[in-house]
Design a protein around this motif. Structure first.
Motif, PDB file in Angstrom:
ATOM      1  N   ARG A 171     -10.189  -5.836   2.210  1.00  0.00           N
ATOM      2  CA  ARG A 171      -9.825  -6.109   3.609  1.00  0.00           C
ATOM      3  C   ARG A 171      -8.348  -6.488   3.709  1.00  0.00           C
ATOM      4  N   ASN A 172      -7.871  -7.290   2.775  1.00  0.00           N
ATOM      5  CA  ASN A 172      -6.461  -7.688   2.786  1.00  0.00           C
ATOM      6  C   ASN A 172      -5.544  -6.498   2.504  1.00  0.00           C
ATOM      7  N   LEU A 173      -5.905  -5.671   1.537  1.00  0.00           N
ATOM      8  CA  LEU A 173      -5.112  -4.471   1.255  1.00  0.00           C
ATOM      9  C   LEU A 173      -5.126  -3.529   2.458  1.00  0.00           C
ATOM     10  N   PHE A 174      -6.296  -3.362   3.051  1.00  0.00           N
ATOM     11  CA  PHE A 174      -6.451  -2.487   4.207  1.00  0.00           C
ATOM     12  C   PHE A 174      -5.594  -2.980   5.373  1.00  0.00           C
ATOM     13  N   ALA A 175      -5.587  -4.276   5.606  1.00  0.00           N
ATOM     14  CA  ALA A 175      -4.797  -4.846   6.715  1.00  0.00           C
ATOM     15  C   ALA A 175      -3.314  -4.591   6.510  1.00  0.00           C
ATOM     16  N   GLY A 176      -2.837  -4.741   5.285  1.00  0.00           N
ATOM     17  CA  GLY A 176      -1.430  -4.479   5.010  1.00  0.00           C
ATOM     18  C   GLY A 176      -1.076  -3.019   5.213  1.00  0.00           C
ATOM     19  N   LEU A 177      -1.932  -2.147   4.751  1.00  0.00           N
ATOM     20  CA  LEU A 177      -1.684  -0.720   4.909  1.00  0.00           C
ATOM     21  C   LEU A 177      -1.812  -0.292   6.364  1.00  0.00           C
ATOM     22  N   GLN A 178      -2.677  -0.970   7.107  1.00  0.00           N
ATOM     23  CA  GLN A 178      -2.833  -0.666   8.528  1.00  0.00           C
ATOM     24  C   GLN A 178      -1.525  -0.899   9.279  1.00  0.00           C
ATOM     25  N   VAL A 179      -0.782  -1.925   8.901  1.00  0.00           N
ATOM     26  CA  VAL A 179       0.523  -2.189   9.513  1.00  0.00           C
ATOM     27  C   VAL A 179       1.437  -0.981   9.316  1.00  0.00           C
ATOM     28  N   ALA A 180       1.448  -0.424   8.112  1.00  0.00           N
ATOM     29  CA  ALA A 180       2.296   0.740   7.825  1.00  0.00           C
ATOM     30  C   ALA A 180       1.844   1.958   8.630  1.00  0.00           C
ATOM     31  N   HIS A 229     -20.859  -7.049  -1.659  1.00  0.00           N
ATOM     32  CA  HIS A 229     -19.844  -7.460  -2.637  1.00  0.00           C
ATOM     33  C   HIS A 229     -18.699  -8.145  -1.890  1.00  0.00           C
ATOM     34  N   GLU A 230     -18.915  -9.402  -1.551  1.00  0.00           N
ATOM     35  CA  GLU A 230     -17.971 -10.103  -0.677  1.00  0.00           C
ATOM     36  C   GLU A 230     -16.592 -10.272  -1.307  1.00  0.00           C
ATOM     37  N   ASP A 231     -16.519 -10.545  -2.624  1.00  0.00           N
ATOM     38  CA  ASP A 231     -15.208 -10.694  -3.271  1.00  0.00           C
ATOM     39  C   ASP A 231     -14.401  -9.405  -3.170  1.00  0.00           C
ATOM     40  N   GLU A 232     -15.059  -8.296  -3.465  1.00  0.00           N
ATOM     41  CA  GLU A 232     -14.384  -6.996  -3.362  1.00  0.00           C
ATOM     42  C   GLU A 232     -14.003  -6.702  -1.915  1.00  0.00           C
ATOM     43  N   ALA A 233     -14.874  -7.057  -0.992  1.00  0.00           N
ATOM     44  CA  ALA A 233     -14.600  -6.814   0.431  1.00  0.00           C
ATOM     45  C   ALA A 233     -13.395  -7.617   0.900  1.00  0.00           C
ATOM     46  N   ILE A 234     -13.253  -8.838   0.446  1.00  0.00           N
ATOM     47  CA  ILE A 234     -12.120  -9.680   0.857  1.00  0.00           C
ATOM     48  C   ILE A 234     -10.812  -9.081   0.355  1.00  0.00           C
ATOM     49  N   VAL A 235     -10.771  -8.713  -0.909  1.00  0.00           N
ATOM     50  CA  VAL A 235      -9.558  -8.122  -1.479  1.00  0.00           C
ATOM     51  C   VAL A 235      -9.230  -6.811  -0.760  1.00  0.00           C
ATOM     52  N   ILE A 266       0.278   7.564   2.206  1.00  0.00           N
ATOM     53  CA  ILE A 266      -0.046   6.334   2.927  1.00  0.00           C
ATOM     54  C   ILE A 266      -1.293   6.535   3.787  1.00  0.00           C
ATOM     55  N   VAL A 267      -1.335   7.621   4.544  1.00  0.00           N
ATOM     56  CA  VAL A 267      -2.472   7.894   5.429  1.00  0.00           C
ATOM     57  C   VAL A 267      -3.757   8.083   4.613  1.00  0.00           C
ATOM     58  N   GLU A 268      -3.682   8.848   3.532  1.00  0.00           N
ATOM     59  CA  GLU A 268      -4.864   9.095   2.702  1.00  0.00           C
ATOM     60  C   GLU A 268      -5.356   7.810   2.027  1.00  0.00           C
ATOM     61  N   THR A 269      -4.441   6.975   1.573  1.00  0.00           N
ATOM     62  CA  THR A 269      -4.824   5.708   0.949  1.00  0.00           C
ATOM     63  C   THR A 269      -5.474   4.784   1.967  1.00  0.00           C
ATOM     64  N   TYR A 270      -4.944   4.781   3.179  1.00  0.00           N
ATOM     65  CA  TYR A 270      -5.525   3.987   4.264  1.00  0.00           C
ATOM     66  C   TYR A 270      -6.970   4.427   4.532  1.00  0.00           C
ATOM     67  N   GLU A 271      -7.194   5.716   4.624  1.00  0.00           N
ATOM     68  CA  GLU A 271      -8.558   6.226   4.831  1.00  0.00           C
ATOM     69  C   GLU A 271      -9.473   5.829   3.676  1.00  0.00           C
ATOM     70  N   GLU A 272      -8.998   5.989   2.460  1.00  0.00           N
ATOM     71  CA  GLU A 272      -9.815   5.664   1.290  1.00  0.00           C
ATOM     72  C   GLU A 272     -10.141   4.168   1.254  1.00  0.00           C
ATOM     73  N   LEU A 273      -9.172   3.331   1.533  1.00  0.00           N
ATOM     74  CA  LEU A 273      -9.436   1.888   1.550  1.00  0.00           C
ATOM     75  C   LEU A 273     -10.448   1.525   2.629  1.00  0.00           C
ATOM     76  N   GLY A 274     -10.405   2.225   3.745  1.00  0.00           N
ATOM     77  CA  GLY A 274     -11.402   1.996   4.796  1.00  0.00           C
ATOM     78  C   GLY A 274     -12.807   2.292   4.295  1.00  0.00           C
ATOM     79  N   ARG A 275     -12.950   3.392   3.537  1.00  0.00           N
ATOM     80  CA  ARG A 275     -14.257   3.732   2.970  1.00  0.00           C
ATOM     81  C   ARG A 275     -14.696   2.688   1.933  1.00  0.00           C
ATOM     82  N   VAL A 276     -13.767   2.258   1.086  1.00  0.00           N
ATOM     83  CA  VAL A 276     -14.085   1.251   0.068  1.00  0.00           C
ATOM     84  C   VAL A 276     -14.488  -0.060   0.740  1.00  0.00           C
TER      85      VAL A 276
END
Length: 123
Positions: free
Chosen positions: A94-103, A86-92, A67-77
């Motif tokens: 950002r949403n994944l990152f926000a969900g993982l941030q909760v965890a 790449h706004e479309d990619e950034a939106i998707v 979970i922690v490593e995926t969170y870091e990687e999503l932050g870099r992405v």
């Protein structure tokens, strides 16, 4: 110290403790393989001890590291997608990152009494 550095350090501590306990010659409540006076007397006590065995704790730590490593990687992405326009990619992302941030924030709450824990990590 970032939240991922904080959590990685806590996981390292827990892993070290679990590995030392896993190499112990006896199970809790046993001395040289024989039940001791301090052996759990209730089945639920033994279930608790079994559930938090070093082997199970190590599996739990591995899952939390993912979970922690995926969170870091999503932050870099997210940073890369945002910076490259790449706004479309950034939106998707950002949403994944926000969900993982909760965890990640919820996991950090387990260590709220640690001196390195930061109040801004409270979710």
């Amino acid at each position: 110290m970032t939240i991922t550095e904080f959590l990685t350090a806590r996981l390292d501590e827990d892993e070290s403790t679990a590995r030392m306990a896993d190499s112990a010659p006896s199970r809790p409540g046993e001395v040289d393989g024989e039940p001791s006076a301090a052996a759990p007397s209730l089945p639920q006590q033994q279930r608790h001890i079994d559930r938090w065995s070093p082997a199970r704790v190590l599996v739990d730590i591995a899952a939390k590291r993912t979970i922690v490593e995926t969170y870091e990687e999503l932050g870099r992405v997210l940073t890369k997608a945002s910076d490259s326009g790449h706004e479309d990619e950034a939106i998707v992302t950002r949403n994944l990152f926000a969900g993982l941030q909760v965890a990640v924030l919820a996991h950090a709450m387990a260590f709220a009494d640690h001196p390195d824990y930061r109040a801004e990590w409270q979710s």
